[in-house]
Enzyme design. Structure first.
Site, PDB file in Angstrom:
ATOM      1  N   GLY A   1      39.074  41.843  43.178  1.00  0.00           N
ATOM      2  CA  GLY A   1      37.929  40.950  43.008  1.00  0.00           C
ATOM      3  C   GLY A   1      38.135  39.939  41.898  1.00  0.00           C
ATOM      4  O   GLY A   1      37.816  38.747  42.045  1.00  0.00           O
ATOM      5  N   CYS A   2      38.693  40.382  40.782  1.00  0.00           N
ATOM      6  CA  CYS A   2      38.919  39.492  39.639  1.00  0.00           C
ATOM      7  C   CYS A   2      39.980  38.446  39.958  1.00  0.00           C
ATOM      8  O   CYS A   2      39.894  37.294  39.513  1.00  0.00           O
ATOM      9  CB  CYS A   2      39.333  40.308  38.414  1.00  0.00           C
ATOM     10  SG  CYS A   2      38.073  41.502  37.891  1.00  0.00           S
TER      11      CYS A   2
END
Length: 231
Positions: A117-118
């Site tokens: 996600g990051c």
């Protein structure tokens, strides 16, 4: 000695079987009475214990609530002055809030470098870096990763936005991006995916909490474009 004398001597009280049997009964009766006298009433004992337990529980709850109120920090809200910061960034430099005085600034806080996600979020902000610059807006990524991890993250994915290392959580806490999280039934403290848009006047214009990565960078760009410059 005659037979009659022997019979009489064998029935004397000191040698009597009846006397030996009565003694234990007398001791048992005495012990029972003593035990009854010393035993406290059961109802009073239970009631006292219950009251004591309730009192202790109430005291603990009161102390914990007071402690929580005394240690809780005020939550950052829109319209407040952006908290100052001075932290190391990738490339060996230092990033401060004053570096961006007079321009808009996006701060996106992400839990951990090089996680799925990051990574998507950082790539999206990199993809839109030119559009943010055209809107007079700088972009910084912030996490608690070490400087070495941030630089490895940048190089691996060709990121074009500066990355700040806040290993002591000072900036994360000031911007409300550090708090209680839960996973698989376990609670712990960690980075809350958060984005803050600071206006050119140095005040917080928008806050996005519990960010969902998909399409988020585009939303922030639109907000930055619509934000009027300070007069």
């Amino acid at each position: 000695m005659s037979k009659k004398s022997r019979k009489k001597s064998s029935k004397t009280p000191s040698g009597s079987p009846t006397a030996k049997k009565k003694a234990p009964k007398t001791r048992a009766t005495t012990q029972t009475k003593t035990a009854k006298t010393q035993r406290p009433p059961a109802s009073k004992s239970i009631a006292t214990i219950a009251k004591t337990a309730l009192h202790e529980a109430a005291s603990k709850q009161l102390k914990s609530s007071k402690s929580a109120r005394s240690t809780a920090k005020p939550v950052l809200t829109e319209g407040q002055k952006a908290p100052p910061f001075r932290l190391r960034r990738d490339g060996g430099g230092v990033a401060t809030l004053s570096d961006y005085a007079g321009q808009k600034l996006v701060l996106f806080f992400y839990p951990r470098a090089d996680t799925p996600g990051c990574t998507r979020e950082a790539i999206d902000f990199t993809r839109l870096a030119g559009a943010f610059a055209d809107a007079g807006t700088a972009v910084l990524g912030v996490s608690a990763d070490s400087l070495k991890a941030q630089e490895k993250f940048r190089d691996k994915h060709g990121l074009g936005v500066p990355l700040i290392s806040d290993e002591r959580h000072e900036m994360l806490e000031a911007y409300g991006a550090w708090g209680k999280k839960s996973m698989y039934g376990r609670s712990f403290l960690g980075i809350l995916r958060t984005t803050v848009l600071v206006g050119s006047d140095g005040k917080v214009a928008r806050i996005w909490r519990n960010v969902r990565v998909d399409g988020h960078a585009d939303q922030v760009l639109e907000a930055a474009r619509s934000l009027q410059p300070a007069r």
